[in-house]
Design an enzyme around this catalytic site. Structure first.
Site, short mmCIF file in Angstrom:
data_model
loop_
_atom_site.label_atom_id
_atom_site.label_comp_id
_atom_site.label_asym_id
_atom_site.label_seq_id
_atom_site.Cartn_x
_atom_site.Cartn_y
_atom_site.Cartn_z
N LYS A 184 0.83 -1.21 0.00
CA LYS A 184 0.00 0.00 0.00
C LYS A 184 0.87 1.27 0.00
O LYS A 184 0.61 2.20 -0.76
CB LYS A 184 -0.93 0.03 1.23
CG LYS A 184 -1.90 -1.14 1.30
CD LYS A 184 -2.84 -1.03 2.49
CE LYS A 184 -2.17 -1.10 3.85
NZ LYS A 184 -1.57 -2.41 4.17
N ARG A 198 -9.56 0.53 8.80
CA ARG A 198 -9.12 -0.85 9.07
C ARG A 198 -10.18 -1.66 9.79
O ARG A 198 -9.97 -2.85 10.04
CB ARG A 198 -7.90 -0.78 9.96
CG ARG A 198 -6.62 -1.19 9.20
CD ARG A 198 -5.53 -1.12 10.11
NE ARG A 198 -4.34 -1.78 10.01
CZ ARG A 198 -3.20 -1.22 9.63
NH1 ARG A 198 -3.16 -0.03 9.12
NH2 ARG A 198 -2.08 -1.90 9.73
N ARG A 252 11.30 -3.25 12.36
CA ARG A 252 10.29 -2.64 13.24
C ARG A 252 9.90 -3.62 14.34
O ARG A 252 9.90 -4.82 14.13
CB ARG A 252 9.04 -2.30 12.40
CG ARG A 252 9.08 -0.94 11.79
CD ARG A 252 8.02 -0.72 10.73
NE ARG A 252 6.68 -1.19 11.06
CZ ARG A 252 5.64 -1.03 10.25
NH1 ARG A 252 5.77 -0.41 9.10
NH2 ARG A 252 4.45 -1.49 10.59
N ARG A 303 -0.59 -9.60 13.17
CA ARG A 303 -1.14 -8.53 12.31
C ARG A 303 -1.94 -9.13 11.15
O ARG A 303 -2.97 -8.60 10.76
CB ARG A 303 -0.01 -7.64 11.77
CG ARG A 303 0.52 -6.67 12.82
CD ARG A 303 1.85 -6.09 12.42
NE ARG A 303 1.76 -5.17 11.30
CZ ARG A 303 2.78 -4.86 10.51
NH1 ARG A 303 3.96 -5.41 10.69
NH2 ARG A 303 2.63 -3.98 9.54
N ARG A 334 11.86 -7.04 5.66
CA ARG A 334 11.77 -5.58 5.51
C ARG A 334 12.52 -4.89 6.64
O ARG A 334 12.50 -5.33 7.79
CB ARG A 334 10.28 -5.18 5.55
CG ARG A 334 10.06 -3.70 5.37
CD ARG A 334 8.69 -3.44 4.79
NE ARG A 334 7.67 -3.27 5.80
CZ ARG A 334 6.41 -2.88 5.52
NH1 ARG A 334 6.04 -2.66 4.29
NH2 ARG A 334 5.53 -2.76 6.48
P1 AMP Z 1 0.81 -0.06 9.45
O1 AMP Z 1 2.15 0.58 9.28
O2 AMP Z 1 -0.27 0.57 8.62
O3 AMP Z 1 0.83 -1.56 9.31
O4 AMP Z 1 0.37 0.24 10.97
C1 AMP Z 1 1.15 -0.18 12.06
C2 AMP Z 1 0.27 -0.34 13.30
O5 AMP Z 1 -0.37 0.92 13.61
C3 AMP Z 1 -0.88 -1.31 13.15
O6 AMP Z 1 -0.47 -2.65 13.38
C4 AMP Z 1 -1.84 -0.81 14.23
O7 AMP Z 1 -1.39 -1.14 15.53
C5 AMP Z 1 -1.70 0.70 14.09
N1 AMP Z 1 -2.65 1.26 13.11
C6 AMP Z 1 -2.34 1.87 11.91
N2 AMP Z 1 -3.44 2.26 11.27
C7 AMP Z 1 -4.50 1.90 12.06
C8 AMP Z 1 -5.92 2.02 11.94
N3 AMP Z 1 -6.49 2.60 10.88
N4 AMP Z 1 -6.68 1.52 12.96
C9 AMP Z 1 -6.13 0.95 14.04
N5 AMP Z 1 -4.79 0.80 14.21
C10 AMP Z 1 -3.98 1.27 13.24
#
Ligand code: AMP
Length: 213
Positions: free
Chosen positions: A13, A88, A160, A171, A127
């Site tokens: 994404k 999400r 990370r 996740r 990554r």
């Molecule tokens: P990402 O980099 O988008 O995978 O986000 C990393 C982490 O941030 C996720 O595993 C969630 O803990 C939190 N997070 C990011 N976006 C959201 C969202 N829209 N709703 C809830 N948690 C989020």
């Protein structure tokens, strides 16, 4: 353009969003990036989000909607936006629909990037990310020139906290349970564009063809 990018963690994404911003100046809005910056800066938001993020769980819908309402009201969103990692959950999708109606803004599409689970697992475990500028590397396909050091800013390149095998698996489960149902939600809204995203280039081409740009 005004797009939602759906897809599991590691589906590409962020990479697709970055390529699309170059086309018409639409801004990429990544809730994950916003939250990571808040954790790093030690703000109240960061403190409230940190534990859930580390465990691979979702942050609460209320916290996320507060961030997104403020962000979507910023002037740079007028030229378009690419929502990366948001919504999400179904409540977030419903709240976004209501928010966009209030703002008088219409979405062009919700793009679902389909990538096989084994490709995702391989991508995420290899990554690496710069802690300072967020640049993304991959120890197999795109390592930094000097191990552990960012080519772009000299920052530290690390895995990370939520990209250990345990957190990744969590996740992906959370994605299946909470986020995958949004595909049906946006199909019912008549907004879904479903793509087999074998690479970011293929995905960008399909999006451009769909939007006629
Ligand atoms: P990402 O980099 O988008 O995978 O986000 C990393 C982490 O941030 C996720 O595993 C969630 O803990 C939190 N997070 C990011 N976006 C959201 C969202 N829209 N709703 C809830 N948690 C989020």
């Amino acid at each position: 353009m005004r797009l939602i990018l759906l897809g599991a963690p590691g589906a590409g994404k962020g990479t697709v969003a970055k390529q699309l911003t170059a086309i018409d100046g639409s801004v990429q809005i990544s809730t994950g990036d916003i939250l990571r910056a808040a954790v790093k800066a030690g703000t109240e938001l960061g403190r409230r989000a940190e534990a859930a993020m580390k465990a691979g769980e979702l942050v609460s819908d209320d916290l996320i909607m507060g961030i997104m309402e403020a962000r979507l009201r910023e002037p740079d969103c007028q030229s378009g936006f690419l929502l990366d990692g948001f919504p999400r959950t179904l409540p977030q999708a419903e709240a976004l629909k209501e928010l966009l109606a209030r703002l008088g803004v219409q979405l062009d599409a919700a793009v679902n990037l389909n990538v096989p689970r084994e490709v995702i697992l391989d991508r995420l475990t290899t990554r690496r990310t710069c802690v300072d500028c967020g640049a993304i590397y991959n120890i197999k396909s795109k390592p930094p020139k000097v191990e552990g050091i960012c080519d772009q800013c000299g920052g530290k390149v690390v895995q990370r906290d939520d990209e250990t095998e345990e957190a990744i698996s969590k996740r992906l489960d959370v994605y299946q349970e909470k986020t995958a149902p949004l595909v049906d939600f946006y199909r019912a809204e008549g907004l879904l564009l479903d793509i087999q995203a074998t690479s970011s280039e293929v995905a960008v081409q399909a999006i451009r063809a769909h939007l006629g740009i």
